[in-house]
Design a protein around this motif. Structure first.
Motif, PDB file in Angstrom:
ATOM      1  N   ALA A 161       0.822  -1.203   0.000  1.00 55.25           N
ATOM      2  CA  ALA A 161       0.000   0.000   0.000  1.00 55.25           C
ATOM      3  C   ALA A 161       0.863   1.262   0.000  1.00 55.25           C
ATOM      4  N   LEU A 162       1.927   1.240   0.794  1.00 53.60           N
ATOM      5  CA  LEU A 162       2.811   2.402   0.885  1.00 53.60           C
ATOM      6  C   LEU A 162       3.551   2.647  -0.427  1.00 53.60           C
ATOM      7  N   ARG A 163       4.154   1.608  -0.992  1.00 53.47           N
ATOM      8  CA  ARG A 163       4.886   1.775  -2.242  1.00 53.47           C
ATOM      9  C   ARG A 163       3.943   2.188  -3.374  1.00 53.47           C
ATOM     10  N   CYS A 164       2.728   1.647  -3.370  1.00 54.73           N
ATOM     11  CA  CYS A 164       1.741   2.020  -4.387  1.00 54.73           C
ATOM     12  C   CYS A 164       1.480   3.527  -4.342  1.00 54.73           C
ATOM     13  N   ALA A 165       1.273   4.052  -3.139  1.00 50.87           N
ATOM     14  CA  ALA A 165       1.034   5.487  -2.992  1.00 50.87           C
ATOM     15  C   ALA A 165       2.259   6.306  -3.395  1.00 50.87           C
ATOM     16  N   GLU A 166       3.446   5.830  -3.006  1.00 53.52           N
ATOM     17  CA  GLU A 166       4.672   6.588  -3.265  1.00 53.52           C
ATOM     18  C   GLU A 166       4.981   6.702  -4.750  1.00 53.52           C
ATOM     19  N   ILE A 167       4.756   5.644  -5.512  1.00 57.20           N
ATOM     20  CA  ILE A 167       5.113   5.668  -6.935  1.00 57.20           C
ATOM     21  C   ILE A 167       3.933   6.077  -7.817  1.00 57.20           C
ATOM     22  N   ASN A 168       2.823   6.480  -7.174  1.00 57.82           N
ATOM     23  CA  ASN A 168       1.623   6.914  -7.907  1.00 57.82           C
ATOM     24  C   ASN A 168       1.039   5.812  -8.784  1.00 57.82           C
ATOM     25  N   ALA A 169       1.126   4.560  -8.294  1.00 55.29           N
ATOM     26  CA  ALA A 169       0.425   3.473  -8.986  1.00 55.29           C
ATOM     27  C   ALA A 169      -1.070   3.638  -8.724  1.00 55.29           C
ATOM     28  N   GLU A 170      -1.877   3.049  -9.590  1.00 54.09           N
ATOM     29  CA  GLU A 170      -3.313   3.296  -9.525  1.00 54.09           C
ATOM     30  C   GLU A 170      -4.094   2.218  -8.802  1.00 54.09           C
ATOM     31  N   VAL A 171      -3.464   1.089  -8.485  1.00 48.37           N
ATOM     32  CA  VAL A 171      -4.190  -0.017  -7.857  1.00 48.37           C
ATOM     33  C   VAL A 171      -3.198  -0.974  -7.208  1.00 48.37           C
ATOM     34  N   VAL A 172      -3.629  -1.618  -6.113  1.00 52.73           N
ATOM     35  CA  VAL A 172      -2.895  -2.732  -5.530  1.00 52.73           C
ATOM     36  C   VAL A 172      -3.583  -4.014  -5.971  1.00 52.73           C
ATOM     37  N   LEU A 173      -2.845  -4.894  -6.607  1.00 48.62           N
ATOM     38  CA  LEU A 173      -3.364  -6.182  -7.050  1.00 48.62           C
ATOM     39  C   LEU A 173      -2.784  -7.251  -6.139  1.00 48.62           C
ATOM     40  N   LYS A 174      -3.627  -7.836  -5.289  1.00 51.55           N
ATOM     41  CA  LYS A 174      -3.130  -8.804  -4.313  1.00 51.55           C
ATOM     42  C   LYS A 174      -3.358 -10.215  -4.819  1.00 51.55           C
ATOM     43  N   ALA A 175      -2.263 -10.884  -5.211  1.00 52.98           N
ATOM     44  CA  ALA A 175      -2.325 -12.254  -5.730  1.00 52.98           C
ATOM     45  C   ALA A 175      -2.215 -13.230  -4.565  1.00 52.98           C
ATOM     46  N   THR A 176      -3.235 -14.093  -4.429  1.00 50.86           N
ATOM     47  CA  THR A 176      -3.289 -15.023  -3.305  1.00 50.86           C
ATOM     48  C   THR A 176      -3.582 -16.437  -3.799  1.00 50.86           C
ATOM     49  N   ASN A 177      -3.879 -17.314  -2.851  1.00 53.16           N
ATOM     50  CA  ASN A 177      -4.227 -18.697  -3.195  1.00 53.16           C
ATOM     51  C   ASN A 177      -5.730 -18.942  -3.215  1.00 53.16           C
ATOM     52  N   VAL A 178      -6.526 -17.884  -3.079  1.00 56.75           N
ATOM     53  CA  VAL A 178      -7.987 -18.014  -3.109  1.00 56.75           C
ATOM     54  C   VAL A 178      -8.548 -17.108  -4.204  1.00 56.75           C
ATOM     55  N   ASP A 179      -9.827 -17.335  -4.554  1.00 55.01           N
ATOM     56  CA  ASP A 179     -10.431 -16.633  -5.685  1.00 55.01           C
ATOM     57  C   ASP A 179     -10.770 -15.173  -5.386  1.00 55.01           C
ATOM     58  N   GLY A 180     -10.743 -14.793  -4.139  1.00 58.69           N
ATOM     59  CA  GLY A 180     -11.085 -13.429  -3.757  1.00 58.69           C
ATOM     60  C   GLY A 180     -11.539 -13.419  -2.314  1.00 58.69           C
ATOM     61  N   VAL A 181     -12.451 -12.506  -1.988  1.00 59.41           N
ATOM     62  CA  VAL A 181     -12.981 -12.393  -0.629  1.00 59.41           C
ATOM     63  C   VAL A 181     -14.367 -13.023  -0.593  1.00 59.41           C
ATOM     64  N   PHE A 182     -14.598 -13.906   0.370  1.00 62.75           N
ATOM     65  CA  PHE A 182     -15.879 -14.600   0.519  1.00 62.75           C
ATOM     66  C   PHE A 182     -16.622 -14.099   1.744  1.00 62.75           C
ATOM     67  N   ASP A 183     -17.939 -14.320   1.754  1.00 61.19           N
ATOM     68  CA  ASP A 183     -18.728 -13.919   2.924  1.00 61.19           C
ATOM     69  C   ASP A 183     -18.597 -14.907   4.075  1.00 61.19           C
ATOM     70  N   ASP A 184     -17.911 -16.022   3.834  1.00 59.39           N
ATOM     71  CA  ASP A 184     -17.624 -17.003   4.875  1.00 59.39           C
ATOM     72  C   ASP A 184     -16.396 -17.802   4.426  1.00 59.39           C
ATOM     73  N   ASP A 185     -15.856 -18.603   5.308  1.00 55.66           N
ATOM     74  CA  ASP A 185     -14.682 -19.402   4.972  1.00 55.66           C
ATOM     75  C   ASP A 185     -15.079 -20.505   3.986  1.00 55.66           C
ATOM     76  N   PRO A 186     -14.617 -20.435   2.724  1.00 56.38           N
ATOM     77  CA  PRO A 186     -15.025 -21.436   1.731  1.00 56.38           C
ATOM     78  C   PRO A 186     -14.517 -22.846   2.043  1.00 56.38           C
ATOM     79  N   LYS A 187     -13.490 -22.957   2.880  1.00 53.70           N
ATOM     80  CA  LYS A 187     -12.981 -24.270   3.250  1.00 53.70           C
ATOM     81  C   LYS A 187     -13.917 -24.973   4.225  1.00 53.70           C
ATOM     82  N   LEU A 188     -14.649 -24.180   5.007  1.00 54.54           N
ATOM     83  CA  LEU A 188     -15.563 -24.735   5.998  1.00 54.54           C
ATOM     84  C   LEU A 188     -17.012 -24.713   5.527  1.00 54.54           C
ATOM     85  N   ASN A 189     -17.321 -23.765   4.659  1.00 57.68           N
ATOM     86  CA  ASN A 189     -18.698 -23.611   4.183  1.00 57.68           C
ATOM     87  C   ASN A 189     -18.720 -23.646   2.662  1.00 57.68           C
TER      88      ASN A 189
END
Length: 261
Positions: A161-189
């Motif tokens: 987040a800090l480096r993004c702001a400093e270099i005037n990038a337009e977005v933070v793209l967070k690459a993870t091991n899941v498809d995105g943000v869920f309303d519950d834990d997809p491993k349990l539900n």
């Protein structure tokens, strides 16, 4: 950001992309792939190839890489007398190892790449200098930021987040091991629903484990949208960098202008 800066950014964006300059955050765990080794060369090569495809379009790409596949400071603090500050410094060194590996992979397929570290390691990387980083990006080089922000008690999400702001990038793209943000834990539900968009406040109030609160607050204060997506699905990195709909978008809406919410 002023209206003049916005108009300059709009006019310089590649025709096929929503953004001109992006900050890609790659977690250390994602680099481990199937967890059989600290770094999976197939993962780093996949990242390199997809980054290469978008840099050819004129999109400027910077990366922040984590180190959890090698050493996570917060997990080791207290072991054998290791204090949190020392553990975090070891974790920062782990991010440098990952960054050098990623740099070698990218340069093996012809992508000019520079590693910049938050503390000086002149034999293996440049020190972080904001103006130099921006100049590298303007020349079409990929810049990998390592060693977090150089201080303990801060995550690499906050560094992104800090480096993004400093270099005037337009977005933070967070690459993870899941498809995105869920309303519950997809491993349990198995009925857990993938969320297309979220506001910064929803992430904070619901205490969603997307990024740490310092990183989310920093993005909110600087109107930086965040895209959380699955690194392991072929083509996702390229889609995310080009601004196509993938994963979960935080702090903006999925439309042609990416309006901030």
């Amino acid at each position: 950001m002023s209206s003049f800066q916005l108009s300059m950014n709009e006019s310089s964006k590649p025709a096929s992309s929503r953004w001109r300059r992006v900050l890609l955050k790659v977690s250390g765990e994602a680099l481990a792939g199937d967890q059989l080794q600290n770094i999976d060369p197939k993962i780093t090569m996949a990242i390199a190839r997809e980054v290469a495809s978008v840099t050819r379009l004129g999109i400027e790409v910077a990366l922040v890489v984590g180190g959890g596949n090698i050493f996570r400071g917060s997990s080791w603090a207290g072991c054998s007398g290791l204090d949190r500050s020392s553990a975090d410094y070891i974790g920062m060194l782990a991010t440098v190892m990952n960054a050098i590996f990623l740099q070698a992979t990218m340069e093996s397929i012809g992508i000019p790449t520079r590693v910049q570290t938050a503390f000086r390691m002149s034999e293996v990387a440049e020190p972080y200098i904001r103006r130099r980083a921006v100049r590298h990006l303007e020349k079409g080089r990929v810049v990998i930021f390592a060693a977090g922000i150089g201080n303990p008690f801060f995550t690499t999400d906050t560094a992104a987040a800090l480096r993004c702001a400093e270099i005037n990038a337009e977005v933070v793209l967070k690459a993870t091991n899941v498809d995105g943000v869920f309303d519950d834990d997809p491993k349990l539900n198995p009925e857990a629903r993938l969320l297309d968009t979220l506001t910064y406040q929803e992430v904070i109030s619901k205490d969603l484990s997307v990024m740490d609160m310092t990183a989310i607050t920093l993005c909110q204060e600087n109107n930086i949208p965040v895209v959380v997506f699955n690194l392991n699905k072929p083509g996702n990195i390229e889609k995310a960098i080009k601004g196509e709909k993938v994963g979960t978008l935080i702090g903006a809406t999925w439309n042609s202008t990416m309006s901030i919410t």
